[in-house]
Write a protein that holds these residues in place. Structure first.
Motif, mmCIF file in Angstrom:
data_model
loop_
_atom_site.group_PDB
_atom_site.id
_atom_site.type_symbol
_atom_site.label_atom_id
_atom_site.label_comp_id
_atom_site.label_asym_id
_atom_site.label_seq_id
_atom_site.Cartn_x
_atom_site.Cartn_y
_atom_site.Cartn_z
ATOM 1 N N MET A 78 -6.389 -2.863 -2.221
ATOM 2 C CA MET A 78 -5.468 -2.171 -1.318
ATOM 3 C C MET A 78 -5.328 -2.945 -0.028
ATOM 4 O O MET A 78 -4.234 -3.087 0.516
ATOM 5 N N ARG A 79 -6.455 -3.464 0.413
ATOM 6 C CA ARG A 79 -6.429 -4.199 1.671
ATOM 7 C C ARG A 79 -5.479 -5.387 1.549
ATOM 8 O O ARG A 79 -4.668 -5.641 2.433
ATOM 9 N N TYR A 80 -5.583 -6.068 0.391
ATOM 10 C CA TYR A 80 -4.710 -7.229 0.204
ATOM 11 C C TYR A 80 -3.247 -6.822 0.157
ATOM 12 O O TYR A 80 -2.380 -7.476 0.721
ATOM 13 N N LEU B 76 -1.853 -4.239 1.595
ATOM 14 C CA LEU B 76 -1.386 -3.895 2.943
ATOM 15 C C LEU B 76 -1.158 -5.142 3.770
ATOM 16 O O LEU B 76 -0.172 -5.246 4.506
ATOM 17 N N LEU B 77 -2.041 -6.116 3.594
ATOM 18 C CA LEU B 77 -1.920 -7.367 4.355
ATOM 19 C C LEU B 77 -0.615 -8.086 3.989
ATOM 20 O O LEU B 77 0.188 -8.460 4.847
ATOM 21 N N TRP C 264 -13.734 1.964 -8.958
ATOM 22 C CA TRP C 264 -12.611 1.941 -8.001
ATOM 23 C C TRP C 264 -11.295 2.388 -8.628
ATOM 24 O O TRP C 264 -10.371 2.812 -7.954
ATOM 25 N N ARG D 288 -9.435 5.502 -7.699
ATOM 26 C CA ARG D 288 -8.512 5.581 -6.562
ATOM 27 C C ARG D 288 -7.142 4.971 -6.887
ATOM 28 O O ARG D 288 -6.249 4.986 -6.074
ATOM 29 N N MET E 42 -3.578 4.758 -4.795
ATOM 30 C CA MET E 42 -3.128 3.468 -4.269
ATOM 31 C C MET E 42 -1.707 3.166 -4.716
ATOM 32 O O MET E 42 -0.870 2.677 -3.938
#
Lengths: 214, 222
Positions: free
Chosen positions: A1-3, A5-6, B8, B11, B15
């Protein structure tokens, strides 16, 4: 998810940076996102067109062409632009002598039209009052501009003034392409009114008007 | 039983929903903001072959728009002036200036100056300049503050909505006929008073000139 969003954030910033905001000045031609039928293969005025030898879409009429225009109404008489009449030439028919008086009936309407046209086409050089002190004179750009109140010009026949407006004189250019025929006579009439404003005497006024002056 | 899916992945649906929503909103926002003449056309300022300044000629020298665009009151098309019009003054003013080389050449030979057209509605739109300027619509309404532009740029979107906004309510834009080319003119210095007077006078002029609020397709599309 972080990737995600980035990457998402970087993309948004990139698009905004490249595309900019609404109203930003740009040298680039507007993008046609959906062309539809916005540009069609037809002649539009004053555009480049390879069909004609000259490369222009707006063609000049062949020499000698006579416009089949609507006649001008001169005191109830229909006058066509090709006729050898004072209203077209400023000269007495069959001669080169200038016609003494404006062939159009001088009405308040004509004078108003003349004032408006004078304001547009004549004031830049001759000034609003006709003394030859227009803006071109003020910026020192023009050497000589005629003072329209000169005795020499006051004494010219109307036809000569019309001729000068139409074809120019000395350094003044021809205004026939810019001012319509009727309007040129209107300008002549207004110019006479301008000159009269300097030459008139109090005695010329009617007693009623004179009474209003103090 | 060993875990087939790592933890994970619990989620993952959330996501996907969040990612999808973000992407969808970004695309929608982008299309809304960019896919419109307000973005695509406004601000277009091409380099012209001759660096003609409207600001100098109109704002500084006080010339009327119609000195050069002299057929705008008679024609559907507002003409680019002939080079001979420029030469009325420039046969003396800046007579040997290299910036005017193209103008002099054009006046002498008839070779046209390749001006770049900025304001151009689609070819299926039949906009008529004459009916607008002869019935109280000023140049400034569609072309913006041309009189202050050193270099002309596209100031208004000229989209269909733009036309319709005015066609649905002409009274909000009509002005006296002698103020058409006076681009800075307003009814009053006070914006409130100006807006009020516009309402009242606009209605009056609409009746007087029989200005119609044309909204049918064939008014502009033929």
């Amino acid at each position: 998810m972080r990737y995600f969003l980035l990457i998402f954030g970087v993309l948004v910033v990139l698009v905004v940076l490249i595309a900019g905001r609404r109203g930003d000045l740009t040298r680039n031609r507007p993008l046609q996102i959906f062309p539809d039928m916005k540009r069609q293969l037809k002649l539009r005025p004053q555009t480049a067109n390879s069909f004609f030898v000259s490369g222009l879409s707006s063609q000049l009429p062949p020499p000698g062409t006579i416009a089949r225009s609507e006649p001008l109404n001169v005191g109830g008489q229909a006058v066509y632009p090709f006729e050898d009449l004072p209203v077209n030439t400023g000269r007495n028919p069959g001669t080169t002598n200038f016609v003494e008086l404006n062939p159009l009936p001088v009405t308040a309407q004509l004078l108003e039209r003349g004032q408006q046209r004078y304001g547009i086409y004549c004031t830049p050089c001759h000034g609003a009052t006709g003394e030859g002190k227009g803006i071109t004179q003020k910026i020192g750009a023009m050497a000589v501009v005629a003072n329209l109140h000169d005795k020499r010009i006051v004494e010219l026949p109307d036809g000569d003034l019309f001729n000068t407006i139409s074809h120019g004189k000395n350094l003044m250019g021809a205004y026939a392409p810019q001012i319509a025929l009727e309007d040129r006579w209107a300008v002549v009439a207004y110019l006479r009114a301008l000159q009269l404003s300097r030459l008139g005497a109090v005695d010329d006024l009617s007693p009623e008007v004179r009474a209003t002056l103090k | 039983m060993s875990a087939i899916f790592p933890k994970w992945t619990n989620r993952l649906p959330v996501m996907i929903i969040i990612g999808g929503a973000l992407t969808a909103s970004a695309v929608t926002a982008g299309v809304w903001y960019y896919f419109t003449p307000k973005y695509a056309r406004v601000g277009y300022q091409p380099i012209q072959p001759v660096s003609f300044s409207h600001a100098t000629h109109v704002n500084q020298l006080g010339m009327d728009c119609r000195y050069c665009h002299d057929k705008v009151e008679q024609s559907w098309f507002s003409n680019i002036p002939a080079a001979s019009t420029c030469m009325n003054c420039h046969n003396q003013v800046l007579k040997d200036d290299p910036r005017l080389e193209l103008v002099r050449e054009s006046a002498a030979t008839g070779k046209p100056i390749p001006w770049v057209q900025i304001h151009r509605v689609p070819d299926f739109v039949y906009f008529n300049h004459a009916v607008h300027v002869n019935r109280g619509i000023s140049c400034v309404e569609c072309h913006g503050p041309i009189d202050k532009m050193e270099e002309v740029y596209h100031a208004k979107p000229l989209s269909m909505t733009f036309c319709l906004d005015c066609h649905r309510d002409p009274a909000s834009k009509l002005r006296p006929l002698d103020k058409i080319t006076d681009l800075n003119w307003t009814w009053s210095d006070d914006p409130n008073v100006a807006a009020q007077t516009q309402r009242a006078k606009g209605k009056e002029m609409m009746d007087h000139w029989r200005v119609e609020s044309l909204e049918n397709c064939s008014a502009c599309h033929r």
